[in-house]
Design a protein around this motif. Structure first.
Motif, short mmCIF file in Angstrom:
data_model
loop_
_atom_site.label_atom_id
_atom_site.label_comp_id
_atom_site.label_asym_id
_atom_site.label_seq_id
_atom_site.Cartn_x
_atom_site.Cartn_y
_atom_site.Cartn_z
N THR A 212 57.62 -26.00 105.74
CA THR A 212 58.85 -26.69 105.35
C THR A 212 60.06 -26.31 106.19
O THR A 212 60.93 -27.14 106.43
CB THR A 212 59.17 -26.41 103.87
N VAL A 213 60.12 -25.05 106.66
CA VAL A 213 61.32 -24.61 107.38
C VAL A 213 61.03 -24.07 108.77
O VAL A 213 61.96 -23.75 109.52
CB VAL A 213 62.11 -23.55 106.58
N ARG A 336 55.24 -8.27 97.57
CA ARG A 336 56.43 -9.04 97.21
C ARG A 336 57.30 -9.43 98.40
O ARG A 336 58.27 -10.17 98.23
CB ARG A 336 57.24 -8.27 96.16
N ASN A 337 56.96 -8.99 99.61
CA ASN A 337 57.65 -9.49 100.80
C ASN A 337 57.49 -11.01 100.89
O ASN A 337 58.43 -11.72 101.27
CB ASN A 337 57.08 -8.86 102.07
N ALA A 338 56.30 -11.49 100.59
CA ALA A 338 56.05 -12.93 100.64
C ALA A 338 56.88 -13.67 99.59
O ALA A 338 57.36 -14.79 99.83
CB ALA A 338 54.57 -13.22 100.45
N ASP A 339 57.06 -13.04 98.42
CA ASP A 339 57.91 -13.65 97.39
C ASP A 339 59.35 -13.76 97.87
O ASP A 339 60.03 -14.76 97.58
CB ASP A 339 57.86 -12.81 96.11
N ALA A 340 59.82 -12.74 98.60
CA ALA A 340 61.18 -12.77 99.12
C ALA A 340 61.35 -13.89 100.14
O ALA A 340 62.38 -14.58 100.16
CB ALA A 340 61.53 -11.42 99.74
N VAL A 341 60.36 -14.07 101.00
CA VAL A 341 60.40 -15.18 101.96
C VAL A 341 60.57 -16.50 101.23
O VAL A 341 61.42 -17.34 101.58
CB VAL A 341 59.10 -15.22 102.81
N GLU A 342 59.79 -16.69 100.20
CA GLU A 342 59.81 -17.92 99.41
C GLU A 342 61.17 -18.13 98.75
O GLU A 342 61.75 -19.22 98.79
CB GLU A 342 58.70 -17.85 98.37
N GLN A 343 61.71 -17.06 98.14
CA GLN A 343 62.98 -17.17 97.43
C GLN A 343 64.13 -17.47 98.37
O GLN A 343 64.99 -18.30 98.08
CB GLN A 343 63.26 -15.88 96.65
N ILE A 344 64.16 -16.81 99.52
CA ILE A 344 65.24 -17.04 100.49
C ILE A 344 65.18 -18.47 101.01
O ILE A 344 66.20 -19.17 101.10
CB ILE A 344 65.16 -16.03 101.65
N ALA A 345 63.98 -18.93 101.36
CA ALA A 345 63.83 -20.29 101.90
C ALA A 345 64.28 -21.34 100.88
O ALA A 345 64.97 -22.30 101.24
CB ALA A 345 62.37 -20.53 102.29
N PRO A 350 67.29 -25.96 100.26
CA PRO A 350 66.84 -26.64 99.04
C PRO A 350 66.28 -28.03 99.30
O PRO A 350 65.33 -28.47 98.64
CB PRO A 350 68.10 -26.68 98.18
N ALA A 351 66.84 -28.76 100.26
CA ALA A 351 66.39 -30.13 100.53
C ALA A 351 64.97 -30.12 101.09
O ALA A 351 64.14 -30.97 100.76
CB ALA A 351 67.34 -30.82 101.50
N ARG A 352 64.68 -29.13 101.92
CA ARG A 352 63.35 -29.06 102.55
C ARG A 352 62.30 -28.52 101.58
O ARG A 352 61.13 -28.92 101.65
CB ARG A 352 63.40 -28.17 103.78
N THR A 353 62.69 -27.58 100.74
CA THR A 353 61.73 -26.92 99.86
C THR A 353 61.59 -27.60 98.50
O THR A 353 60.79 -27.18 97.67
CB THR A 353 62.11 -25.46 99.64
N GLY A 354 62.43 -28.62 98.27
CA GLY A 354 62.33 -29.35 97.02
C GLY A 354 63.01 -28.68 95.86
O GLY A 354 62.79 -29.03 94.71
N ARG A 355 63.85 -27.68 96.16
CA ARG A 355 64.56 -26.99 95.07
C ARG A 355 65.75 -27.84 94.66
O ARG A 355 66.53 -28.28 95.49
CB ARG A 355 65.03 -25.61 95.54
#
Length: 356
Positions: A212-213, A336-345, A350-355
């Protein structure tokens, strides 16, 4: 660079856990024990970046961890029953779900760095350092030498992704070194299957973010500053391009404002942060042990930035562009590094990730 799977009677793990020293190449992915099940592939040899080897002919049964991050990894791997003590213990409520209750049962050998004599007399057969060359100051004596570890029957290894970060030859832009640490821990502790599952879960999350990014041009990526509030406010501590946080930020589609700094951490001045004028600031407070206590710490960090004459005019501060993500999830190796990547993105794109 991904290394080959060694087809031999010894499972060699060239990346991941660092044994007795550190050097360059922290971005290389470790091999694991041969894929014949968790009991296969003995002996297991882990090597440091410079090639020094430590061999495990049996699974360690009495492990001491230097801090909560390694303890968390061992708990996630299902090897928590082998941990007989830790330093820098996680506060109650720090770890998610069931991990927290299990972590609280581990004996605390030191509220900070484990005193030398207590570590050597712990009865451990393996000690895992999260960081290299920990200074056992404060009246606790010097760190044990490798000779003292051997005399006590303790094998001494490190998490390479943090211990060797400052000496990496190139900027860290992915989580391969973290994944290597997890796979190496799995090989050493006989939990290879679970290690592969954890790494696969991380890859799935990061790959989804990349889709997505990942194509956002460098010049269009929001600039990003990790404010380590607990490191002190007089002089901010910047995360440089060899630190895991640089990979987390990059993978999330942002630009670390101190990516031009070669190393892991560096003290900078607020004038340097002002010159960078970041679009977003992460309030990287360290876990206080509960959601309420963490929220209070995040509030304090935000209030400090808003009230300090040197920082209140920053673009991110004026626009309220803050992310509340704990330091440990960003700067220390873990699932949880991967969770942080997801949360920051999701926050920055938001437009790209659907948030919403």
């Amino acid at each position: 660079m991904r290394s080959r799977v060694w087809r031999s009677t010894t499972a060699v793990v060239p990346g991941g856990l660092l044994a007795a020293g550190c050097g360059s190449g922290a971005g290389e992915t470790a091999d694991t024990a041969e894929g014949k099940g968790d009991s296969a592939g003995r002996p297991v040899t882990v090597t440091d970046c410079a090639g020094a080897k430590t061999t495990f002919t049996t699974v360690p049964e009495r492990i001491v961890t230097s801090n909560a991050s390694t303890l968390e990894l061992l708990l996630r791997l299902g090897a928590g029953d082998k941990v007989i003590g830790t330093g820098f213990p996680p506060g109650k409520g720090t770890l998610p779900g069931e991990l927290d209750a299990r972590a609280q049962q581990v004996k605390v050998l030191g509220e900070t760095v484990i005193p030398k004599e207590k570590l050597l007399g712990s009865g451990a057969d393996l000690y895992i350092d999260t960081f290299a060359a920990m200074n056992m100051g404060g009246g606790m004596g010097d760190a044990p030498t490798e000779e003292e570890f051997r005399a006590a029957g303790i094998k001494h290894t490190y998490l390479k992704s943090t211990a060797c970060a400052a000496m990496s030859k190139a900027p860290v832009t992915d989580l391969s070194a973290v994944e290597s640490d997890i796979l190496s821990l799995g090989a050493v502790t006989g939990t290879t299957t679970r290690a592969k599952e954890l790494v696969a879960g991380m890859k799935q999350k990061v790959d989804a973010v990349r889709k997505t990014v990942g194509d956002v041009p460098e010049g269009e990526r929001p600039s990003y500053f990790l404010f380590d509030y607990d490191a002190g406010t007089k002089q901010p501590m910047a995360v440089c391009n060899r630190q895991i946080a640089n990979a987390v930020i990059t993978l999330a589609g942002a630009r670390n404002v101190f990516a031009d700094c070669d190393g892991d951490f560096k003290q900078v001045g607020w004038e340097d942060v002002i010159a960078k004028n970041p679009d977003w600031i992460q309030l990287g407070v360290r876990s206080r042990g509960s959601e309420a206590a963490d929220d209070k710490a995040f509030d304090e960090a935000e209030d400090w930035l808003r009230s300090n004459p040197a920082t209140k005019g920053l673009k991110a501060v004026e626009e309220g562009h803050f992310l509340r993500i704990g330091s440990e999830r960003t700067t220390i190796a873990g699932v949880r590094n991967a969770d942080a990547v997801e949360q920051i993105a999701k926050t920055l794109h938001p437009a790209r990730t659907g948030r919403p």
